[in-house]
Design an enzyme around this catalytic site. Structure first.
Site, short mmCIF file in Angstrom:
data_model
loop_
_atom_site.label_atom_id
_atom_site.label_comp_id
_atom_site.label_asym_id
_atom_site.label_seq_id
_atom_site.Cartn_x
_atom_site.Cartn_y
_atom_site.Cartn_z
N LEU A 81 -1.93 12.23 -14.81
CA LEU A 81 -0.64 12.12 -13.89
C LEU A 81 -0.14 13.36 -13.87
CD1 LEU A 81 0.32 9.25 -16.50
CD2 LEU A 81 0.15 8.94 -13.98
N LYS A 85 -6.48 24.07 -22.87
CA LYS A 85 -6.17 24.50 -21.44
C LYS A 85 -5.16 25.45 -21.17
CE LYS A 85 -5.60 22.62 -17.13
NZ LYS A 85 -5.17 21.55 -16.00
N LYS A 91 3.47 26.09 -13.41
CA LYS A 91 3.92 25.02 -14.23
C LYS A 91 3.12 25.32 -15.63
CE LYS A 91 2.28 20.22 -14.89
NZ LYS A 91 1.19 19.51 -14.35
#
Lengths: 331, 331, 331, 331
Positions: A98, A204, A279
């Protein structure tokens, strides 16, 4: 510490054997033994990932808020249901992919969310890139329902998703890792176990922060060198044989004309958008703030990509930082 | 543009043949044909470089302000003279390896400088790391005397100098490059022709700026990851298989315990001192300012190493930035 | 927009009139009409604030987790109760002054929290400096109970708290502002209405971010000027008559010897600790990230104070950045 | 140290007395006693400065590379000559106001430069903003010719130059300061003696660096506050009554609509161009590098204005940083 890195063991090549009688038989038998896998989030990344599960013989039960995405998966052979709760009712292994934290929270804990109907013992694997604190919260909530939540964000873009060449960084209980690995190796070339839940996101975030720093650094360096009279290709060559070498200089060089097949060769189209990098750097910033870790260059990289987003570079590949720094003609 | 990268062709191995009659004869004949090479600046780097010229059969005429350095070279077989002017009188190929711009200016243009007695057609190769503008000035002054000046700064430390594994980045007239290359390949594994005079310095400055950025970025990233619960070795492994990969993460990791044989494994002793890195970033800063090139991260890296120098890290390896950023025990 | 800034109207001077018969009578009558005010959080700041309410004739009902703080207030004439819920039972105007977001959440929504027993129509004023998102959440939760929550963080330290010279920045429903103002003017010299709930925190965060930038900038500038041969006092004077002027240069100069009565004159003891500034910059960073606002210098200021905290400056006044940047003797 | 700040003692008002017989007589006598002053560099700043000397009764002998500028001064009553050397032949007090270091070097040491014909004892005052090292070099060269060189850069723009309200920061031998002051007070409201030659430039550079930091900080802070829901005027008011106050927030606010009569109220036209600020920050950077002074925010400010120059903001007022950081509509 026990480091576990699994290299993909279910390669796409065996699929060719489907044309061959015996293999088909074998393959069918294998498929028969495979229980369905739930998949929620059928966007640019989720779609090819779910298709790779199908290719590897897993029945897929899926849903998405966009009907077209659902239709496309139905055509590919998946079963489409209405809500995440419906997926949870029919599958005991569910993968979610998502765009952001609020979507994850909604898909898991919303009115029609997974946790409304999740079965005990269900394995929940979230491949979204989100705030690690949200991952930890989801894990706690899932555990109360008797389910197991793992975070498994990916590195690699749409191309890698199609070719099943993603890298998965996995956080969660080590005893569940083998089960997760079985599915993830169908969608990726590398699966790395990183530790407790949230460490997949952490790995990540760390990688992307260093990537962002390396890219801006490469862009600055190439621009400076060119202004000092160096040929860009030669400079890239010198850096790559020396201690300046990094992924952004040797694999994804931001200067047009230095490499082919990268966004800088295509007017910075495609690739990894500046807004997405901003982001991810926001997550780096938040986790650094909450752990009181100084990140002077990571923080500056964050701000630079933010300014670029404000100045019209939001949807260009993040290597367009070279263009952003370079003096305009006629100035 | 014509990119020329020469890989070392006069390897040390043939020297073994000195033990063999025929080779010795051949070698002697070759040596006989070699005219002397001047060498000025016999410090930690210059000394092993000059010895590699001797090993390759070049008579060496040298000088240095420190008598002990001169004595050591004399024992090794070099001829020692009093001043740079004396070297210029006896050799028509001269290499200089000096600590900073003022030393270079003095050795070339001082009262006893090279240019006081330089012969027409002399090849002057300066391997010092200095301001590219000084290199250009020296070239103009040398040209007026009928000599050719090339800048050829090195990458690689004392170890690489001893093993003749330096990388030379060369700027100067292309037609003189072959002559320079003949000598430089005796002292280095890679010789790269970068363009007009000053571009050797430019390439070196660019490399070291990107190196500095990559190192600080790696230190920040490793520190953040550790605080987020990741094992340092695992994190390094994840970065190195992903887009965060850089020389500082895969070859010179700044976190103690991740790699062996690097300064971080030895309390940041040896290696490349913070103060030297700050010096090189000063050149990057000056050239960026004069060419109006924005270098946000390069500039920040410069300031960070400056602060480290002020806080007691001047003589530690520059990878001690990890130690500088990490929270002290008990804070 | 309607900008409302109230200058203190209940100054401490009239208290002298207590010695005078008539005034005492008047004062008593006024006091008689004053209903009790709750106060939770009796630390270095909260204690003198609550005492100023007492001085202005308000009965105070208070609590704190530290019994000594409670005893001290009891001696001063306040009524001490056990829990925030107990305060809420007895007072319909409550002020909270707590160290961080988790404390605020606990005091309002915990098992013995204010909201367990809050009466309809109660006015809740939180003067803690916390994340504006927590303020908004508290407001929403309070509203469900029929109470009104306002955020009213302060600027000014312990000295200003004792002298009732704080500045309050207030966010919340405009129609409740007059009621809040009545109490706040007893504790501060300036009360500013900033807008909806959370804007008080926003204003405070903004001020402290610009303060941090100005302080680091002043420290850099003074250090550079001194190294360029300028006398520090003269330089401060030049800046303060020119466009470089700022609060950190003219009121709180970070260079020892330039001003008296500031932390730089006292080895950076007292004042506003580096660790508190880093905390506030963390809020600036979070809100900037969530609103996608680029703050290049604010972000860098945050990282610099973080590094200082890691290097032993956590408890020194934040103006010790001058000491941090200055080269140590003998380097 | 002896700090000397002279406030203007020859105000323009007494000029009104020219209409009055007695005063005219007096004035004439004073004028008669005034020896000519040389003025080189008749640009936007130099022109009004030279006119103020005329207004104060000094005969002016001037030159410039642009004939129109010379004509204009001739009309105003000055004597125009061909070269700086010609000026030096006729005046023993000379003021220079030039755009950059190379111009200064040329006007002083060029073929037709001042020093070709300078008389012993001549007072040379350079009001250009240049590298302090060039100032020092000029001083050394002038001293060899028996002349005295002082640096006296100004703060204040074209308006302040016309109104004789500039601030001069003066470096040079203290015993010559009174002589310099006599002339400078005719052109400025404040004259500050800073120390040895070069310290005038140093003070100017320091002021402008802190100004740049304060301006970017103010722009970031205002933008963040607006996004957090604060009214810009209110926020400016809060900052200006608190510790965030600085010249950029209270005198030259970068947000359109907050103040009148500043460039932000006029689409960032006029004022102090971004490219000029970037130039001054280049000096700050160079002097910081050569004195090994860390300037993290100064350096970052430099890079930000550089990027703005590359992105089309070169000729806007430097307060346009607010516009640069603000998100574009529709992003």
């Amino acid at each position: 510490q026990n480091i576990i890195i699994s290299h993909k063991f279910c390669l796409p090549e065996p699929q060719n054997n489907f044309m061959n009688g015996k293999s088909l038989y074998l393959s069918s038998r294998t498929m028969a033994s495979k229980t369905p896998v739930g998949f929620i989030g059928l966007g640019n990344m989720g779609s090819p990932m779910a298709k790779n599960l199908l290719k590897n013989g897993y029945p897929v039960i899926c849903t998405d808020v966009f009907p077209e995405s659902c239709n496309e998966m139905q055509v590919s052979g998946a079963q489409v249901v209405d809500t995440p709760a419906d997926v949870a009712e029919k599958a005991d292994r569910i993968i979610t992919m998502l765009p952001s934290s609020p979507n994850v929270i909604d898909v898991y804990t919303g009115n029609n969310g997974i946790l409304k109907k999740v079965k005990k013992g269900t394995l929940l694997i979230d491949s979204s890139t989100i705030d690690p604190y949200v991952s930890k919260e989801m894990a706690v909530t899932a555990e109360k329902m008797g389910a197991v939540f793992m975070d498994a964000p990916v590195s690699g873009g749409v191309g890698a998703a199609s070719l099943a060449k993603l890298t998965f960084m996995v956080g969660g209980p080590e005893e569940e890792y083998t089960a997760a690995q079985e599915l993830l190796t169908c969608m990726g070339a590398n699966v790395v176990y990183c530790g407790l839940v949230g460490t997949g996101q952490a790995a990540k975030i760390c990688n992307n922060m260093l990537l962002a720093i390396g890219m801006i650094g490469t862009a600055e360096t190439m621009n400076l060198g060119i202004r000092l009279g160096l040929d860009p290709k030669l400079l890239a060559q010198v850096l790559n044989m020396s201690s300046g070498r990094c992924w952004s200089s040797d694999t994804y060089n931001p200067v047009p004309g230095v490499m082919e097949g990268v966004p800088s060769a295509n007017n910075y189209q495609g690739g990894f958008g500046t807004t997405l990098m901003a982001k991810d750097l926001g997550f780096a910033q938040s986790t650094a703030t909450s752990t009181r870790s100084p990140i002077p260059l990571g923080s500056m990289a964050h701000q630079i990509f933010r300014v670029m987003c404000s100045r019209g570079y939001a949807n260009k590949d993040f290597s367009s930082i070279f263009q952003f720094l370079r003096e305009e003609e006629g100035q």
